[in-house]
Design an enzyme around this catalytic site. Structure first.
Site, short mmCIF file in Angstrom:
data_model
loop_
_atom_site.label_atom_id
_atom_site.label_comp_id
_atom_site.label_asym_id
_atom_site.label_seq_id
_atom_site.Cartn_x
_atom_site.Cartn_y
_atom_site.Cartn_z
N CYS A 178 -3.36 4.72 6.88
CA CYS A 178 -3.01 4.01 5.63
C CYS A 178 -3.77 4.68 4.49
O CYS A 178 -4.14 5.85 4.59
CB CYS A 178 -3.29 2.52 5.74
SG CYS A 178 -5.02 2.08 6.03
N ASP B 76 0.59 -3.21 1.33
CA ASP B 76 -0.86 -3.14 1.17
C ASP B 76 -1.41 -4.53 0.83
O ASP B 76 -1.07 -5.09 -0.21
CB ASP B 76 -1.14 -2.15 0.03
CG ASP B 76 -2.62 -1.99 -0.25
OD1 ASP B 76 -3.43 -2.70 0.37
OD2 ASP B 76 -2.96 -1.14 -1.10
N ARG C 255 -4.79 -1.99 6.85
CA ARG C 255 -3.61 -1.86 7.71
C ARG C 255 -3.84 -0.99 8.94
O ARG C 255 -3.54 -1.41 10.08
CB ARG C 255 -2.43 -1.30 6.90
CG ARG C 255 -1.94 -2.26 5.82
CD ARG C 255 -1.06 -1.57 4.80
NE ARG C 255 -1.79 -0.62 3.99
CZ ARG C 255 -1.26 0.16 3.07
NH1 ARG C 255 0.04 0.13 2.85
NH2 ARG C 255 -2.01 0.98 2.35
P1 4NP Z 1 -5.49 -0.08 3.35
O1 4NP Z 1 -5.73 -1.01 2.09
O2 4NP Z 1 -4.86 1.19 2.83
O3 4NP Z 1 -4.53 -0.88 4.18
O4 4NP Z 1 -6.83 0.15 4.01
C1 4NP Z 1 -6.43 -0.61 0.96
C2 4NP Z 1 -7.80 -0.63 0.96
C3 4NP Z 1 -8.50 -0.27 -0.18
C4 4NP Z 1 -7.81 0.13 -1.30
C5 4NP Z 1 -6.42 0.18 -1.29
C6 4NP Z 1 -5.74 -0.18 -0.16
N1 4NP Z 1 -8.52 0.47 -2.45
O5 4NP Z 1 -7.88 0.75 -3.50
O6 4NP Z 1 -9.77 0.51 -2.46
#
Ligand code: 4NP
Length: 157
Positions: free
Chosen positions: A8, A124, A14
């Site tokens: 991800c 997300d 995710r």
């Molecule tokens: P992930 O979610 O891609 O599912 O781990 C996110 C975690 C952090 C951020 C964006 C998406 N962020 O912008 O810090």
């Protein structure tokens, strides 16, 4: 041994959930599969998964507390047989690092296992609510069930 990587953006919501679910299922089924996860961004490298995702995992008999975030690198193409992206942005970022057509063939959107050809994203949940984390859990539970059955019947090798 089949080697599967979940990817991800941050590797804290995710993909750790997808990783933890598939790890639990391959252990429960005594399968020779190596599962890992990574993020295309480096914002959270070394961190535990998001507290809300860890709680959602625990509520569903899955423990992801041991996982630590790492960034996807081009060497993952040689370490893994199958690389699953959670959304189109992650997919594009992974493909950009591919060195040859065989690298590219390893990459797909995870939800194409659930609804082939539809290119659906796992949304997300980072700026979302409890309900969003639940939705992510259910999508990943169903998608990893399909991955598991494909490993069992030899479609994923
Ligand atoms: P992930 O979610 O891609 O599912 O781990 C996110 C975690 C952090 C951020 C964006 C998406 N962020 O912008 O810090």
């Amino acid at each position: 041994m089949t080697r599967i990587l979940m990817v991800c953006l941050g590797n804290i919501c995710r993909s750790p959930m997808a990783d933890g679910l598939l790890r639990r299922k391959v252990i429960e089924n005594n399968l020779d599969v190596f599962v890992d996860s990574a993020g295309t961004a480096n914002y959270h490298v070394g961190k535990q998964a998001d507290e809300r995702m860890r709680q959602t995992a625990k509520a569903n008999h899955t423990n992801i507390d041991e996982l630590r975030a790492r960034q996807f690198t081009a060497s993952d193409f040689s370490l893994f047989d199958k690389i699953y992206a959670m959304d189109k942005e992650n997919y594009d970022n992974i493909i950009r690092l591919a060195k040859n057509p065989s690298d590219k063939l390893k990459v797909d959107l995870l939800l194409n296992e659930l609804s082939p050809g539809e290119n659906r994203a796992v949304p997300d949940p980072y700026y979302g609510t409890e309900k969003d984390f639940q939705e992510v859990y259910h999508l990943l539970d169903h998608a990893t069930d399909v991955v598991l059955s494909k490993i069992k019947n030899g479609t994923i090798r």
